[in-house]
Write a protein that holds these residues in place. Structure first.
Motif, PDB file in Angstrom:
ATOM      1  N   HIS A 248     -17.941  -0.281  -6.401  1.00 25.37           N
ATOM      2  CA  HIS A 248     -17.896   0.924  -7.231  1.00 25.37           C
ATOM      3  C   HIS A 248     -16.669   0.910  -8.141  1.00 25.37           C
ATOM      4  O   HIS A 248     -16.760   1.225  -9.336  1.00 25.37           O
ATOM      5  N   ALA A 249     -15.512   0.540  -7.595  1.00 32.19           N
ATOM      6  CA  ALA A 249     -14.279   0.523  -8.380  1.00 32.19           C
ATOM      7  C   ALA A 249     -14.330  -0.508  -9.504  1.00 32.19           C
ATOM      8  O   ALA A 249     -13.704  -0.330 -10.556  1.00 32.19           O
ATOM      9  N   ALA A 250     -15.093  -1.592  -9.288  1.00 36.02           N
ATOM     10  CA  ALA A 250     -15.174  -2.678 -10.275  1.00 36.02           C
ATOM     11  C   ALA A 250     -16.376  -2.536 -11.206  1.00 36.02           C
ATOM     12  O   ALA A 250     -16.727  -3.477 -11.913  1.00 36.02           O
ATOM     13  N   LYS A 251     -16.994  -1.373 -11.239  1.00 35.74           N
ATOM     14  CA  LYS A 251     -18.195  -1.175 -12.054  1.00 35.74           C
ATOM     15  C   LYS A 251     -17.932  -1.387 -13.537  1.00 35.74           C
ATOM     16  O   LYS A 251     -18.749  -2.001 -14.241  1.00 35.74           O
ATOM     17  N   THR A 252     -16.787  -0.919 -14.018  1.00 41.89           N
ATOM     18  CA  THR A 252     -16.531  -0.969 -15.468  1.00 41.89           C
ATOM     19  C   THR A 252     -15.294  -1.767 -15.839  1.00 41.89           C
ATOM     20  O   THR A 252     -14.923  -1.818 -17.001  1.00 41.89           O
ATOM     21  N   ARG A 253     -14.649  -2.396 -14.851  1.00 44.83           N
ATOM     22  CA  ARG A 253     -13.407  -3.135 -15.116  1.00 44.83           C
ATOM     23  C   ARG A 253     -13.132  -4.065 -13.947  1.00 44.83           C
ATOM     24  O   ARG A 253     -13.568  -3.801 -12.821  1.00 44.83           O
ATOM     25  N   PRO A 254     -12.368  -5.135 -14.153  1.00 44.23           N
ATOM     26  CA  PRO A 254     -11.953  -5.973 -13.026  1.00 44.23           C
ATOM     27  C   PRO A 254     -10.815  -5.295 -12.267  1.00 44.23           C
ATOM     28  O   PRO A 254     -10.130  -4.413 -12.795  1.00 44.23           O
ATOM     29  N   LEU A 255     -10.624  -5.726 -11.042  1.00 42.37           N
ATOM     30  CA  LEU A 255      -9.517  -5.241 -10.225  1.00 42.37           C
ATOM     31  C   LEU A 255      -8.531  -6.382 -10.029  1.00 42.37           C
ATOM     32  O   LEU A 255      -8.916  -7.483  -9.659  1.00 42.37           O
ATOM     33  N   GLY A 256      -7.258  -6.108 -10.273  1.00 42.80           N
ATOM     34  CA  GLY A 256      -6.245  -7.134 -10.137  1.00 42.80           C
ATOM     35  C   GLY A 256      -5.881  -7.416  -8.698  1.00 42.80           C
ATOM     36  O   GLY A 256      -6.016  -6.550  -7.816  1.00 42.80           O
ATOM     37  N   ALA A 257      -5.427  -8.624  -8.431  1.00 43.71           N
ATOM     38  CA  ALA A 257      -4.988  -8.990  -7.082  1.00 43.71           C
ATOM     39  C   ALA A 257      -3.904  -8.034  -6.621  1.00 43.71           C
ATOM     40  O   ALA A 257      -2.975  -7.718  -7.357  1.00 43.71           O
ATOM     41  N   GLY A 258      -4.026  -7.582  -5.383  1.00 47.86           N
ATOM     42  CA  GLY A 258      -3.089  -6.597  -4.865  1.00 47.86           C
ATOM     43  C   GLY A 258      -3.585  -5.178  -4.987  1.00 47.86           C
ATOM     44  O   GLY A 258      -2.864  -4.238  -4.654  1.00 47.86           O
ATOM     45  N   THR A 259      -4.815  -4.985  -5.452  1.00 46.68           N
ATOM     46  CA  THR A 259      -5.402  -3.650  -5.467  1.00 46.68           C
ATOM     47  C   THR A 259      -5.604  -3.173  -4.025  1.00 46.68           C
ATOM     48  O   THR A 259      -6.106  -3.909  -3.183  1.00 46.68           O
ATOM     49  N   VAL A 260      -5.178  -1.948  -3.761  1.00 47.97           N
ATOM     50  CA  VAL A 260      -5.333  -1.339  -2.438  1.00 47.97           C
ATOM     51  C   VAL A 260      -6.425  -0.276  -2.525  1.00 47.97           C
ATOM     52  O   VAL A 260      -6.379   0.594  -3.402  1.00 47.97           O
ATOM     53  N   ILE A 261      -7.395  -0.363  -1.629  1.00 45.69           N
ATOM     54  CA  ILE A 261      -8.511   0.592  -1.624  1.00 45.69           C
ATOM     55  C   ILE A 261      -8.575   1.276  -0.269  1.00 45.69           C
ATOM     56  O   ILE A 261      -8.658   0.619   0.772  1.00 45.69           O
ATOM     57  N   GLY A 262      -8.514   2.616  -0.303  1.00 49.75           N
ATOM     58  CA  GLY A 262      -8.528   3.404   0.919  1.00 49.75           C
ATOM     59  C   GLY A 262      -9.895   3.981   1.210  1.00 49.75           C
ATOM     60  O   GLY A 262     -10.708   4.203   0.311  1.00 49.75           O
TER      61      GLY A 262
END
Length: 328
Positions: A248-262
Motif C-alpha cells: 500500500h505504501a509503495a502504490k505511488t512511489r518507491p520506498l527507500g532503504a531504512g523505511t520503517v512501517i508500523g
C-alpha cells in the motif's frame, strides 16, 4: 540476528551485534558503522554480520561488552521514513463505537496509514517528555518492520521479501490534541509525540515459527505502573499484514532503504487479553459502563512494552519509559 545502535557522539549511533540472550554485544563498526549503512548495503554486509553474531553467541567475538539497554538508542535513531498503519481494525472499530460512530466499509479495502516524524526517535529507556498532562498522554504498543529499497507498485507477494528487520515500539499519542487535528482533514502532526523502538531489531529468521512471513504470531505485553494493561496477540486480527502495508505504501512511489512501517496498536476482537493502549481500555469502559475510568498518563507514570518467545525469553528487550514534564 539481533542488532542495536549504542549512543555515541553522532546522531546515528554505533552499530553493534547483540547476543540472542540480550546479555552481550560486539561492535560491528568494521562491517557497517550504523544500522542505516547496513540496510543500504544489506546483501554485502549480511554474511559478515551473521558471522559476528555466531561468534558472539559462542562467546568468541572480540571486544565483547555487556549489553546495556540504557545505553542504546532506538535501532534506527532517525529514519528516512516512518509510516504507521492501523492494521488492527478491532482497535478502530472499538474506538469509533465508543463515540457512537460506525466503521466505514472503505476501511476494509485499504489500510489506514500516515507519515510520521522520523527525524528523532528516542531510546527504549529514555523518558517520554511532554509539556502538559492535559494533552491526554497515551501509549500505542506496536510491531514494526524495516525494509530495504521497495519499488513502486510492489505487490504484497513481492513485498514480503523486502522485510529485513522486525522491532516493537511505543508510539506516544496525545489523545486530547488528535481530534481537532483530524477534524481539519489533514492528518496527525502535534497529536503524535516521541516514538521509541525496542533496544534491538531482529532478523525474521531469529523469530522462528512465530514469523510466518507476513506477521508476528506472539503476544505483545504492556504494563503501566507495574500493572498489566494487556498482552493481545500480534498475529491475531491483523486485518492488513506487513506485505499488504508495504505494498500500500509503495502504490505511488518507491520506498527507500531504512523505511520503517508500523502496524498500529495491536488489538484483538477478544478483549480478554487486555489492551495495548489506554484509549482502547477507555473505549471499552465507555461502551460497557457509559464513561471511561482508566486515566491517561500523569507525570511520573511508567510504561513497559515487551514481547516474549514461547519459552518466556525477551526477544527485543523492553521499552521501559517514564512520563516526565518537559522543561525548556
Amino acid at each position: 540476528m539481533k542488532l542495536a545502535s549504542l549512543k555515541n557522539h553522532t546522531r546515528d549511533g554505533q552499530l553493534v551485534v547483540v547476543s540472542r540472550d540480550l546479555r552481550h554485544a560486539a561492535s560491528a563498526a568494521h562491517i557497517a558503522p550504523t544500522l542505516q549503512h547496513a540496510i543500504d548495503h544489506w546483501a554485502d554486509v549480511l554474511p559478515a554480520l551473521q558471522a559476528l553474531y555466531a561468534q558472539l553467541n559462542e562467546g568468541k567475538a572480540p571486544g565483547t561488552i555487556a549489553f546495556d539497554a540504557a545505553a542504546a538508542a532506538s535501532p534506527l535513531p532517525r529514519a528516512y521514513q516512518w509510516l504507521d498503519g492501523s492494521a488492527y481494525l478491532s482497535h478502530v472499530e472499538l474506538v469509533r463505537k465508543a463515540r457512537g460512530a460506525a466503521m466505514p466499509q472503505e476501511f476494509l479495502k485499504d489500510p489506514l496509514m500516515y507519515q510520521g516524524s522520523s527525524d528523532y526517535f528516542t531510546g527504549p529507556l529514555d523518558p517520554v517528555l511532554v509539556a502538559s498532562e492535559d494533552w491526554g498522554v497515551d501509549l500505542e504498543a506496536e510491531i514494526a518492520v524495516i525494509t530495504d529499497d521497495v519499488p513502486m507498485l510492489c505487490t504484497p507477494e513481492e513485498a514480503a521479501r523486502h522485510v529485513k528487520l522486525v522491532m516493537i515500539l511505543n508510539d506516544t499519542s496525545l489523545r486530547h490534541i488528535i481530534p481537532a487535528e483530524l477534524n481539519k482533514g489533514f492528518g496527525f502532526l502535534n497529536g503524535k509525540g516521541v516514538t521509541a523502538f525496542s533496544p534491538v531489531a531482529v532478523t525474521p529468521d531469529e523469530l522462528g515459527d512465530a514469523w510466518d512471513g507476513r506477521k508476528l504470531n506472539l503476544p505483545l505485553t504492556v504494563h503501566v505502573n507495574n500493572a498489566k494493561l494487556g498482552s493481545p496477540s500480534a498475529g491475531t486480527d491483523m486485518y492488513f499484514d506487513f506485505p499488504a502495508l508495504i505494498s500500500h505504501a509503495a502504490k505511488t512511489r518507491p520506498l527507500g532503504a531504512g523505511t520503517v512501517i508500523g502496524s498500529g496498536t495491536v488489538s484483538n476482537h477478544d478483549r480478554s487479553a487486555g489492551f495495548c493502549c489506554i484509549s482502547e481500555a477507555r473505549a471499552m469502559e465507555t461502551v460497557e459502563l457509559g464513561e471511561p475510568k482508566t486515566p491517561f498518563f500523569a507525570f511520573g507514570d511508567r510504561v513497559r512494552v515487551e514481547m516474549f518467545d514461547a519459552a518466556g525469553r525477551s526477544i527485543f528487550g523492553a521499552i521501559d519509559q517514564q512520563v516526565l514534564q518537559y522543561a525548556r
